[in-house]
Design an enzyme around this catalytic site. Structure first.
Site, mmCIF file in Angstrom:
data_model
loop_
_atom_site.group_PDB
_atom_site.id
_atom_site.type_symbol
_atom_site.label_atom_id
_atom_site.label_comp_id
_atom_site.label_asym_id
_atom_site.label_seq_id
_atom_site.Cartn_x
_atom_site.Cartn_y
_atom_site.Cartn_z
ATOM 1 N N ASP A 134 2.947 -4.686 8.016
ATOM 2 C CA ASP A 134 1.752 -3.868 7.865
ATOM 3 C C ASP A 134 0.560 -4.813 8.033
ATOM 4 O O ASP A 134 0.248 -5.612 7.153
ATOM 5 C CB ASP A 134 1.776 -3.216 6.477
ATOM 6 C CG ASP A 134 0.463 -2.529 6.126
ATOM 7 O OD1 ASP A 134 -0.517 -2.641 6.899
ATOM 8 O OD2 ASP A 134 0.412 -1.878 5.073
ATOM 9 N N HIS A 194 0.865 -1.174 0.000
ATOM 10 C CA HIS A 194 0.000 0.000 0.000
ATOM 11 C C HIS A 194 0.908 1.233 0.000
ATOM 12 O O HIS A 194 2.014 1.175 0.531
ATOM 13 C CB HIS A 194 -0.850 -0.057 1.279
ATOM 14 C CG HIS A 194 -1.933 0.958 1.374
ATOM 15 N ND1 HIS A 194 -1.703 2.266 1.707
ATOM 16 C CD2 HIS A 194 -3.275 0.841 1.199
ATOM 17 C CE1 HIS A 194 -2.857 2.920 1.742
ATOM 18 N NE2 HIS A 194 -3.830 2.082 1.436
ATOM 19 N N CYS A 207 -4.750 2.412 -3.703
ATOM 20 C CA CYS A 207 -3.501 2.909 -3.111
ATOM 21 C C CYS A 207 -2.346 1.946 -3.323
ATOM 22 O O CYS A 207 -1.463 1.816 -2.465
ATOM 23 C CB CYS A 207 -3.655 3.223 -1.622
ATOM 24 S SG CYS A 207 -4.768 4.579 -1.299
ATOM 25 N N LYS A 221 -10.391 -0.920 10.576
ATOM 26 C CA LYS A 221 -10.501 -2.108 9.731
ATOM 27 C C LYS A 221 -10.810 -3.356 10.564
ATOM 28 O O LYS A 221 -10.916 -4.454 10.046
ATOM 29 C CB LYS A 221 -9.220 -2.303 8.916
ATOM 30 C CG LYS A 221 -9.021 -1.206 7.849
ATOM 31 C CD LYS A 221 -7.979 -1.608 6.841
ATOM 32 C CE LYS A 221 -7.314 -0.435 6.138
ATOM 33 N NZ LYS A 221 -8.156 0.235 5.147
ATOM 34 N N GLN A 258 -4.643 -5.150 6.821
ATOM 35 C CA GLN A 258 -5.634 -6.045 6.214
ATOM 36 C C GLN A 258 -5.701 -7.401 6.892
ATOM 37 O O GLN A 258 -6.540 -8.227 6.546
ATOM 38 C CB GLN A 258 -5.316 -6.255 4.723
ATOM 39 C CG GLN A 258 -5.474 -5.026 3.887
ATOM 40 C CD GLN A 258 -6.894 -4.494 3.888
ATOM 41 O OE1 GLN A 258 -7.849 -5.242 4.066
ATOM 42 N NE2 GLN A 258 -7.042 -3.208 3.692
#
Lengths: 146, 431
Positions: free
Chosen positions: B225, B148, B389, B251, B228
């Site tokens: 990261d 991202h 993104c 999220k 997600q």
């Protein structure tokens, strides 16, 4: 679904599938590139401008139905127009797709009035016109709709 | 087209009693969960909302909405300072979430949990505090082609500041990281690896344990990261042995504007503050300032207290349901939807990794993603269209944009059917 039909009128599909004035003018004296970072649409506009009159113009690029049809319709409507006329049409067109004011009758371009109900798609419809503005100013920098 | 192979809960054509029973059980569970989300019972254009943009943000259960509401109605005060009762209650509520997060990701210590605005700020914090204080010209940072923008741009800024260089792990046609290429990129001059746990565009679950193991052999720290991943697969930071883990509350069914940076205490301890201000100091004078201890050293200014309270409620909610049940349901939805969507003529799924979360990205010949997005929107189906993104990844797959449907615990097979039927209708319209 009615406003979808208003947006995607037959003429839009026609110009999406068979865009007019598609390609690049070899002897263009004005050129600009437009980019819509939101959807990745790109358009390159080449035109021949002589004595303040748009003699010819072509567009090239990949985009959605709205941006492609809008670019195609724009090239049709601008041939033979003066720079002043073109810039005035740009303002009228922006008013047409945003519903900002009572727009003038713009002939074939009026088919894009359905965009009013889809604010997220105004940038698709105006990409070619923003690029036109840059091309008329002889800008060589890519313009974006952001 | 090569279909993904789903190891988890592979759906077959069998109709034995136990499969049927399990299907019914899941169906009832999901119907129960759906009641917890007020927005799922609203309509758009006269049709019930079908929300498939969960990778952008998830909807919020009542328990989260009520927790924020209750906080503002009954507790609101600033944290870590007042002697008065409300301030003490606000501090307790705020710090209780820190402990819930510690348990949720199985961190060793509470002070390894830093509250930030979201994943983006967490990564920027590591770049500017950890990276800027120790990277120099000639050093290298490894990221991947599926990152991202928030796991690309902070490192580009850092590279401009320090003279370090970015190295990119390539992505295969199926959407998997090239681990051999990654190993070849790892060198003594590698100072950090920053990789996404799950791709927001492709859904690929990356082999992060392997990535971390190889990096640690060269004593290179790894940032994951987790934006997600956090609501969709287990993330046990001690088991993964990652050095930093970043994620956003919104999220994982929590409020926007708050997120978490997990960092190993020994690394965080050595890092200089990211921002200066109140709460991050133990004493200030014009001659000099002594910084507060962890985690407050990295939490300058009044934090998002209500957000933390809401996040705590979201973690409680997820814990009560259990990630196992969520994984099982979302994998079942993914495999159901993938089969149906892959069968649509002239449609290409971007991202067919063996291990995926419930994310399906696709492009369709002759219909631009934006036109599909508008069409689906008028059917009250929310999907994401665009580059998500991840512009370098779009470039890698040679597409300007994709349509992305991403699932959450409250999505149903019936909703997938609506999506598929709408895609067929769009195809007819644009033919």
């Amino acid at each position: 679904m009615n406003d979808l039909r208003d947006l995607y009128q037959d003429m839009i599909f026609d110009h999406y599938r068979q865009p007019r004035n598609y390609g690049r003018l070899e002897h263009a004296n004005h050129k600009a590139e437009g980019y819509n970072p939101l959807c990745g649409d790109k358009v390159t506009l080449t035109l021949i401008l002589k004595d303040g009159v748009i003699h010819d113009l072509k567009f090239e690029g990949a985009g959605c139905a709205i941006s492609t049809a809008s670019a195609s319709l724009m090239t049709e409507s601008l041939k033979g127009k003066t720079v002043e006329e073109a810039l005035s049409m740009l303002e009228d067109f922006k008013a047409l797709v945003t519903g900002a004011s009572v727009a003038k009758d713009m002939g074939k371009l009026s088919v894009l009035a359905g965009v009013q109900a889809f604010p997220q798609r105004v940038k698709c419809a105006t990409l070619a016109w923003h690029t036109l503005q840059a091309a008329l100013n002889s800008s060589t920098e890519p313009v974006t709709t952001e | 087209m090569k279909m993904g192979e789903f190891n988890m809960n592979k759906q077959g054509g069998t109709s034995d009693a136990s499969t049927v029973e399990s299907e019914i059980k899941t169906h009832l569970l999901v119907q129960h969960w759906r009641k917890d989300f007020p927005i799922l019972h609203t309509s758009l254009y006269g049709k019930p909302l079908v929300y498939f943009d969960n990778a952008a943000t998830t909807q919020k259960p009542s328990i989260v909405i009520e927790a924020e509401n209750h906080y503002y109605r009954h507790i609101n005060a600033n944290v870590h300072r007042g002697i008065h009762t409300l301030s003490q209650q606000a501090t307790e509520a705020f710090e209780a979430t820190r402990n819930k997060i510690r348990q949720f990701i199985n961190a060793r210590y509470e002070h390894e949990i830093i509250f930030v605005r979201g994943t983006t700020e967490a990564i920027n914090l590591v770049a500017q505090s950890f990276g800027r204080s120790r990277f120099k010209a000639g050093d290298e940072i490894i990221i991947s082609a599926m990152e991202h923008h928030s796991n690309i741009v902070p490192w580009q800024i850092l590279c401009q500041q320090t003279g370090a260089a970015l190295r990119i792990v390539p992505v295969s046609d199926d959407g998997e990281l090239d681990i051999n290429a990654y190993q070849a990129l790892l060198k003594p001059k590698t100072k950090l690896v920053a990789i996404t746990h799950v791709s927001n565009t492709l859904g690929s679950i990356n082999p992060v344990k392997t990535i971390i193991k190889h990096a640690h052999e060269l004593h290179v720290p790894v940032l994951l990261d987790g934006a997600q991943a956090i609501a969709h697969i287990p993330a046990d930071v001690q088991d993964l042995d990652c050095d930093f883990y970043a994620f956003s509350s919104h999220k994982l069914y929590g409020p926007t504007g708050i997120g978490v940076l997990y960092g190993k205490a020994e690394l965080l301890d050595e890092m200089p503050p990211y921002q200066g201000g109140g709460d991050m100091i133990s004493s200030v004078s014009f001659e000099g300032t002594t910084y507060n201890k962890l985690p407050y050293k990295f939490e300058a200014g009044t934090p998002n207290i209500a957000g933390a309270v809401g996040l705590g409620a979201a973690v409680d909610y997820l814990t009560a349901i259990g990630l196992d049940a969520i994984v099982k349901h979302e994998q079942s939805l993914l495999s159901y939807a993938t089969e149906l969507i892959a069968n649509i003529p002239e449609l290409r799924i971007i991202g067919n990794a063996t291990q995926k979360t419930g994310i399906i990205s696709w492009v369709m010949a002759g219909v631009h993603p934006h036109d599909i997005g508008t069409f689906l929107d008028r059917q009250a189906i929310a999907v994401r269209t665009g580059h998500h993104c991840t512009m370098p990844l779009m470039e890698r797959f040679g597409v300007p944009a994709t349509v992305r449907a991403s699932f959450a615990l409250y999505n149903t097979k019936n909703e997938v059917d609506k999506l598929v039927s709408a895609i067929y209708q769009a195809r007819e319209l644009f033919k």
